[in-house]
Design a protein around this motif. Structure first.
Motif, short mmCIF file in Angstrom:
data_model
loop_
_atom_site.label_atom_id
_atom_site.label_comp_id
_atom_site.label_asym_id
_atom_site.label_seq_id
_atom_site.Cartn_x
_atom_site.Cartn_y
_atom_site.Cartn_z
N ASN A 128 0.82 -1.22 0.00
CA ASN A 128 0.00 0.00 0.00
C ASN A 128 0.85 1.26 0.00
OD1 ASN A 128 -2.17 -1.72 0.15
ND2 ASN A 128 -2.69 -1.22 2.26
N VAL A 129 1.95 1.26 0.74
CA VAL A 129 2.74 2.48 0.88
C VAL A 129 3.89 2.59 -0.11
CG1 VAL A 129 2.13 2.86 3.29
CG2 VAL A 129 4.18 1.57 2.75
N MET A 130 4.26 1.48 -0.75
CA MET A 130 5.35 1.50 -1.73
C MET A 130 4.91 0.83 -3.04
SD MET A 130 8.69 0.64 0.55
CE MET A 130 8.86 1.25 2.21
N PRO A 131 3.82 1.32 -3.66
CA PRO A 131 3.33 0.68 -4.88
C PRO A 131 4.27 0.86 -6.07
CG PRO A 131 2.16 2.73 -4.51
CD PRO A 131 3.02 2.49 -3.30
N ASP A 132 5.18 1.85 -5.98
CA ASP A 132 6.12 2.08 -7.07
C ASP A 132 7.27 1.07 -7.09
OD1 ASP A 132 6.59 3.47 -4.65
OD2 ASP A 132 8.11 4.72 -5.61
N LEU A 133 7.46 0.31 -6.02
CA LEU A 133 8.49 -0.74 -6.00
C LEU A 133 7.96 -1.99 -6.70
CD1 LEU A 133 9.94 -0.62 -2.38
CD2 LEU A 133 10.77 0.55 -4.42
N THR A 134 8.86 -2.77 -7.27
CA THR A 134 8.45 -4.04 -7.85
C THR A 134 8.11 -5.00 -6.72
OG1 THR A 134 10.67 -5.02 -7.84
CG2 THR A 134 10.06 -3.70 -9.80
#
Length: 84
Positions: free
Chosen positions: A56-62
């Motif tokens: 939820n907080v790091m959706p930009d990470l793979t």
């Protein structure tokens, strides 16, 4: 030349400057001791450390980067331990 641990990136939003802090997280594999670096926004990292789900907080990470942060395992050791 190495990159600083924390970079401040200035962006213009609605005619004002907003500072976004990013940090590099060094993950040392629990088994082979290989170091992997994942760059995250500092606010996202703090939210995750305070109990928010990483997806939820790091959706930009793979998904692989998210799992590396959670497990502390490099991709090779993860495959050796759990298979593909």
């Amino acid at each position: 030349m190495t990159k600083p641990l924390t970079d401040a990136i200035m962006i213009i939003a609605n005619e004002r400057e907003v500072m976004i802090m990013r940090t590099n997280i060094a993950i040392v594999c629990s088994f082979c001791r290989e170091v992997h670096v994942v760059e995250v926004k500092l606010a996202q990292y703090k939210a995750w450390q305070n109990g928010e789900p990483i997806q939820n907080v790091m959706p930009d990470l793979t998904p692989g980067e998210q799992k590396r942060l959670i497990t502390g395992l490099c991709p090779r050791c993860k495959v050796e331990m759990f298979g593909k």
